[in-house]
Design an enzyme around this catalytic site. Structure first.
Site, short mmCIF file in Angstrom:
data_model
loop_
_atom_site.label_atom_id
_atom_site.label_comp_id
_atom_site.label_asym_id
_atom_site.label_seq_id
_atom_site.Cartn_x
_atom_site.Cartn_y
_atom_site.Cartn_z
N GLY A 1 11.15 -8.66 1.82
CA GLY A 1 11.77 -9.71 2.61
C GLY A 1 10.81 -10.76 3.11
N PHE A 2 10.67 -10.85 4.46
CA PHE A 2 9.89 -11.94 5.05
C PHE A 2 9.05 -11.42 6.20
CE2 PHE A 2 13.78 -11.72 7.54
CZ PHE A 2 13.31 -11.83 8.84
N SER A 3 8.03 -12.20 6.53
CA SER A 3 7.24 -11.96 7.75
C SER A 3 7.03 -13.29 8.44
CB SER A 3 5.91 -11.29 7.43
OG SER A 3 5.15 -12.07 6.52
N CYS B 1 -2.16 -14.50 -0.09
CA CYS B 1 -1.16 -15.07 -0.99
C CYS B 1 -1.77 -15.83 -2.16
CB CYS B 1 -0.20 -15.97 -0.22
SG CYS B 1 0.44 -15.22 1.29
N LYS C 1 1.35 -11.86 -4.11
CA LYS C 1 -0.03 -11.41 -4.04
C LYS C 1 -0.30 -10.64 -2.75
CE LYS C 1 -1.97 -14.54 -7.39
NZ LYS C 1 -3.28 -15.08 -7.83
N LEU C 2 -1.48 -10.87 -2.19
CA LEU C 2 -1.95 -10.08 -1.04
C LEU C 2 -1.52 -10.72 0.27
CD1 LEU C 2 -3.90 -7.62 -0.49
CD2 LEU C 2 -5.69 -9.32 -0.20
N THR C 3 -1.12 -9.88 1.22
CA THR C 3 -0.82 -10.39 2.55
C THR C 3 -1.11 -9.32 3.60
OG1 THR C 3 0.79 -11.67 3.86
CG2 THR C 3 1.62 -9.72 2.73
N ILE D 1 7.36 -14.96 2.31
CA ILE D 1 8.55 -14.36 1.71
C ILE D 1 8.13 -13.63 0.45
CG2 ILE D 1 10.77 -14.80 0.58
CD1 ILE D 1 11.04 -17.28 2.39
N GLY D 2 8.58 -12.39 0.30
CA GLY D 2 8.30 -11.61 -0.90
C GLY D 2 9.44 -10.65 -1.15
#
Length: 233
Positions: free
Chosen positions: A157-159, A175, A75-77, A145-146
């Site tokens: 990847g990841f943040s 999210c 979703k949204l991040t 993680i996306g």
């Protein structure tokens, strides 16, 4: 092939999201064709909201701030200064082991957090890395993680929240989660912890798992030509 790492840019030279997206696409195509090694891009973005395919209208910024649609799951991040972002562009050893790949990303983030005295956890039914409720507050998210896998090669990847401002999360339903907040490594430890300080630890943990992550060049593997969305955000 060995796993390589590319420090694109960190503060104060933040990376525009669309510039990084173009880098991902070009590198992904090269890895698929066996023209480039599996590589992890590491960077800090200029502030931006991105929306995965499952984002709903009511989750978008309350003030109408523009959002960039992306082709990952989830979703949204928010991404921005103070947050370390990693885009592993990896030809997976097993192109069908998507859950295992996500679990490896989780293991890496948990291991890095532990090196700073932070106990990261998985939460059933929710992607990313969390800190469970304690004296400091309720359950809160510290890393997202996306991913997407196409032709056996990973994207997105990841943040990891290092010392970023949490105010942007207050403008969205991050999210898709309404009952938990976010936190940073700085808030949890009371110390300034920048992405530049965390980056070597990320490289170390990826390198330790290199043998299980990387397969043959994607063009040599037998992989259906389809895209797979992974657990995200």
């Amino acid at each position: 092939m060995m796993l390589e790492f590319s420090e694109v840019r960190l503060a104060p030279n933040f990376v525009d999201y669309m510039q990084a997206w173009e880098m991902q696409q070009k590198l992904h195509d090269a890895v698929v064709e066996g023209q480039a090694p599996s590589t992890v891009l590491l960077l800090e973005h200029a502030a931006v909201y991105t929306a995965g395919k499952r984002t709903e209208d009511h989750e978008r910024p309350f003030d109408g701030t523009p959002v960039i649609p992306v082709d990952r799951g989830g979703k949204l991040t928010w991404h921005g200064p103070g947050q370390l972002v990693g885009y592993p562009i990896i030809a997976l050893a097993d192109p069908h082991a998507i859950r295992e790949y996500v679990a490896t990303l989780e293991d890496i983030l948990i291991a890095v957090l532990a090196q700073f005295g932070i106990k990261g956890e998985r939460v059933d039914g929710r992607a990313g890395i969390w800190l469970l409720a304690d004296a400091k507050g309720p359950t809160r998210k510290i890393a997202a993680i996306g991913i997407r896998v196409h032709n056996g090669v990973t994207m997105h990847g990841f943040s990891l929240n290092c010392d970023n401002d949490l105010a942007p999360y207050g403008q969205i339903i991050a999210c898709g989660i309404t009952d938990a907040g976010a936190t940073t490594m700085e808030l949890e430890t009371g110390r300034n912890i920048s992405p530049a300080q965390v980056l070597p630890h990320i490289i170390k943990e990826f390198s330790a798992r290199e043998a299980t992550l990387i397969g043959a060049p994607a063009h040599e593997a037998v992989v259906p030509a389809r895209a797979t969305e992974g657990a995200t955000q």
